[in-house]
Design a protein around this motif. Structure first.
Motif, PDB file in Angstrom:
ATOM      1  N   UNK A  11       0.795  -1.292  -0.025  1.00  0.00           N
ATOM      2  CA  UNK A  11       0.198  -0.032   0.309  1.00  0.00           C
ATOM      3  C   UNK A  11       0.956   1.383   0.013  1.00  0.00           C
ATOM      4  N   UNK A  12       1.810   1.315   0.810  1.00  0.00           N
ATOM      5  CA  UNK A  12       2.585   2.410   0.939  1.00  0.00           C
ATOM      6  C   UNK A  12       3.405   2.732  -0.538  1.00  0.00           C
ATOM      7  N   UNK A  13       3.796   1.437  -1.107  1.00  0.00           N
ATOM      8  CA  UNK A  13       4.370   1.778  -2.551  1.00  0.00           C
ATOM      9  C   UNK A  13       3.340   2.285  -3.529  1.00  0.00           C
ATOM     10  N   UNK A  18      -0.737   6.161  -7.259  1.00  0.00           N
ATOM     11  CA  UNK A  18      -2.193   6.312  -7.449  1.00  0.00           C
ATOM     12  C   UNK A  18      -2.517   7.969  -7.388  1.00  0.00           C
ATOM     13  N   UNK A  19      -1.961   8.505  -6.399  1.00  0.00           N
ATOM     14  CA  UNK A  19      -2.029  10.050  -6.567  1.00  0.00           C
ATOM     15  C   UNK A  19      -1.645  10.753  -7.839  1.00  0.00           C
ATOM     16  N   UNK A  24      -2.477  13.025 -13.240  1.00  0.00           N
ATOM     17  CA  UNK A  24      -2.317  12.741 -14.514  1.00  0.00           C
ATOM     18  C   UNK A  24      -3.692  12.803 -15.327  1.00  0.00           C
ATOM     19  N   UNK A  25      -4.555  12.275 -14.559  1.00  0.00           N
ATOM     20  CA  UNK A  25      -5.850  12.219 -15.296  1.00  0.00           C
ATOM     21  C   UNK A  25      -6.655  13.562 -14.938  1.00  0.00           C
ATOM     22  N   UNK A  38     -13.333  12.254 -12.707  1.00  0.00           N
ATOM     23  CA  UNK A  38     -12.558  11.045 -12.572  1.00  0.00           C
ATOM     24  C   UNK A  38     -11.449  11.119 -11.599  1.00  0.00           C
ATOM     25  N   UNK A  39     -10.770  12.467 -11.615  1.00  0.00           N
ATOM     26  CA  UNK A  39      -9.517  12.364 -11.024  1.00  0.00           C
ATOM     27  C   UNK A  39      -9.948  12.883  -9.389  1.00  0.00           C
ATOM     28  N   UNK A  40     -11.007  13.406  -9.176  1.00  0.00           N
ATOM     29  CA  UNK A  40     -11.546  13.372  -7.718  1.00  0.00           C
ATOM     30  C   UNK A  40     -11.941  12.053  -7.113  1.00  0.00           C
ATOM     31  N   UNK A  41     -12.488  11.271  -7.857  1.00  0.00           N
ATOM     32  CA  UNK A  41     -13.072   9.871  -7.573  1.00  0.00           C
ATOM     33  C   UNK A  41     -11.533   8.897  -7.384  1.00  0.00           C
ATOM     34  N   UNK A  42     -10.690   9.015  -8.077  1.00  0.00           N
ATOM     35  CA  UNK A  42      -9.101   8.468  -7.703  1.00  0.00           C
ATOM     36  C   UNK A  42      -8.628   9.014  -6.615  1.00  0.00           C
ATOM     37  N   UNK A  43      -8.620  10.254  -6.585  1.00  0.00           N
ATOM     38  CA  UNK A  43      -7.985  10.905  -5.316  1.00  0.00           C
ATOM     39  C   UNK A  43      -8.935  10.155  -3.730  1.00  0.00           C
TER      40      UNK A  43
END
Lengths: 142, 171
Positions: A11-13, A18-19, A24-25, A38-43
Motif C-alpha cells: 500500500x505504501x508503495x 495512485x495520487x 495525470x488524469x 474522474x480525478x476526484x474519484x481516484x483521489x
C-alpha cells in the motif's frame, strides 16, 4: 488489517503512484480521457484504500474532517469563481475567452480551473460519505 | 456475461456476493463503453461503479448484516409495472435511427460545430472535455452543485441520527 506486513508495504508503495495517476488524469484530461470528476474519484479512492489498510482513525489524521468538509464547498466556489472572473474581466458569466489576451489560451485557463473545482468537490464529497458510513459502526480495521 | 451476472445477483441471497457481483457488472459495463469508444464514461463507470460504490456498499453491509431476508409478499404488481415499462421502452427504440447513422438528428444539430470547432476555438483536443467544460459550462456547474448538495444531504442525515443516540440499526 493493520498487522499484515505485505499489505502495508504494498500500500505504501502504491499510494504515491495512485495520487500521481489522479493528477495525470486531472491535467491530461484535455488531451486524453479523464477530467476533474474522474480525478476526484481516484483521489478519494486512494484515501479509502489507505483507510482500509491502516484503519480509519489513521486516515482521519492524514486527511482530517475539517479539510474534507472545506473541500466540498470550496470546489463549487472555485468553479463559480471562474464564472465571476469572466464577469469582472468584461465577458459573460463562465465566459473563458476574456481570461487571457489570447482567447484560446483563455479557454484553456478557464477549463483548467473549473476542472480543479470539480475534482475538489467530488473528492471531498466521496470522502465525506465514506467517513460517515465507515465511522458509524466500529472502525474498519477491527 | 452481464446477463448471467444480473441473474445470479437476483437469485443470490448472500449480499456480500451480490455487492461483489455488482462490481463485476460495473467492470463489464466499462468494457462495453470502451468498445463503444466512450472512454471517459468507461473510466467513470470503472472508478465510481466498481470502486467507490462497492466500498460504500460493503460499509453498509458491515452495519446491517450479510444475508437478505426472505420477501414477505410476492411483488407481482411492481414486476408487472417494470415489465410493462420495459415493453414500452423497447417499442420506443424501434423508432430510433440506426446506431451511428450520420443522418440522425443528434448528428445534425450542434454536433458538427463541436467536432469542427472544439480544437480551434478552445485549444482542447479531447472534444468530450471541451463540450463538458466549455460549451456546456453551465451544466457542469449545476452538476458540481448537485454533487455538493448530495454530500451535504448525506452529512445532514447521518449527523442527526448519530446525535440522537448512537448507531441504531438501519431500517
Amino acid at each position: 488489517m493493520k498487522r499484515l506486513l505485505v499489505l502495508r508495504v504494498i500500500a505504501k508503495e502504491l499510494i504515491p503512484f495512485m495520487l500521481l495517476f489522479a493528477l495525470y488524469v486531472q491535467f491530461h484530461g484535455e488531451l486524453g480521457p479523464g477530467g476533474g470528476f474522474q480525478a476526484g474519484v481516484i483521489i478519494a479512492a486512494t484515501v479509502v484504500f489507505y483507510a482500509i489498510i491502516f484503519g480509519l482513525p489513521t486516515a482521519r489524521k492524514v486527511v482530517p474532517d475539517w479539510l474534507v468538509e472545506t473541500m466540498m464547498p470550496l470546489g463549487v466556489l472555485v468553479y463559480a469563481g471562474v464564472g465571476f472572473a469572466g464577469l469582472f474581466l468584461g465577458g459573460n458569466y463562465l465566459d473563458y475567452f476574456v481570461l487571457d489576451a489570447d482567447p484560446v489560451h483563455g479557454q484553456e485557463r478557464g477549463v483548467f480551473w473549473i476542472e480543479v473545482g470539480v475534482a475538489i468537490t467530488v473528492a471531498g464529497v466521496m470522502l465525506k460519505i465514506f467517513y460517515m458510513f465507515a465511522g458509524r459502526g466500529r472502525s474498519l480495521d477491527e | 456475461m452481464m446477463a448471467a451476472t444480473v441473474a445470479v445477483m437476483i437469485v443470490q441471497r448472500n449480499l456480500f456476493a451480490v455487492v461483489v457481483l455488482s462490481g463485476v457488472y460495473s467492470f463489464l459495463m466499462a468494457t462495453v463503453l470502451v468498445a463503444l469508444d466512450a472512454v471517459d464514461v468507461a473510466m467513470t463507470e470503472a472508478s465510481v461503479g466498481a470502486g467507490i460504490s462497492t466500498v460504500l456498499l460493503l460499509g453498509a453491509l458491515y452495519l446491517t448484516g450479510a444475508t437478505e431476508a426472505k420477501p414477505v409478499a410476492r411483488p407481482w404488481l411492481p414486476l408487472a409495472v417494470s415489465l410493462a415499462t420495459v415493453g414500452i421502452l423497447v417499442y420506443g427504440t424501434s423508432d430510433l435511427p440506426p446506431f451511428s447513422d450520420p443522418g440522425s438528428p443528434i448528428f445534425q444539430h450542434v454536433e458538427p460545430r463541436y467536432v469542427s470547432g472544439a480544437l480551434p476555438e478552445t485549444g482542447i483536443p479531447n472534444i468530450v472535455t471541451a463540450v463538458l467544460a466549455s460549451y456546456r459550462g453551465y451544466d457542469t456547474l449545476g452538476e458540481t452543485t448537485v454533487v455538493f448538495t448530495a454530500g451535504a444531504g448525506v452529512v445532514a442525515l447521518l449527523r442527526r441520527r448519530r446525535g440522537r443516540g448512537g448507531a441504531e440499526a438501519k431500517p
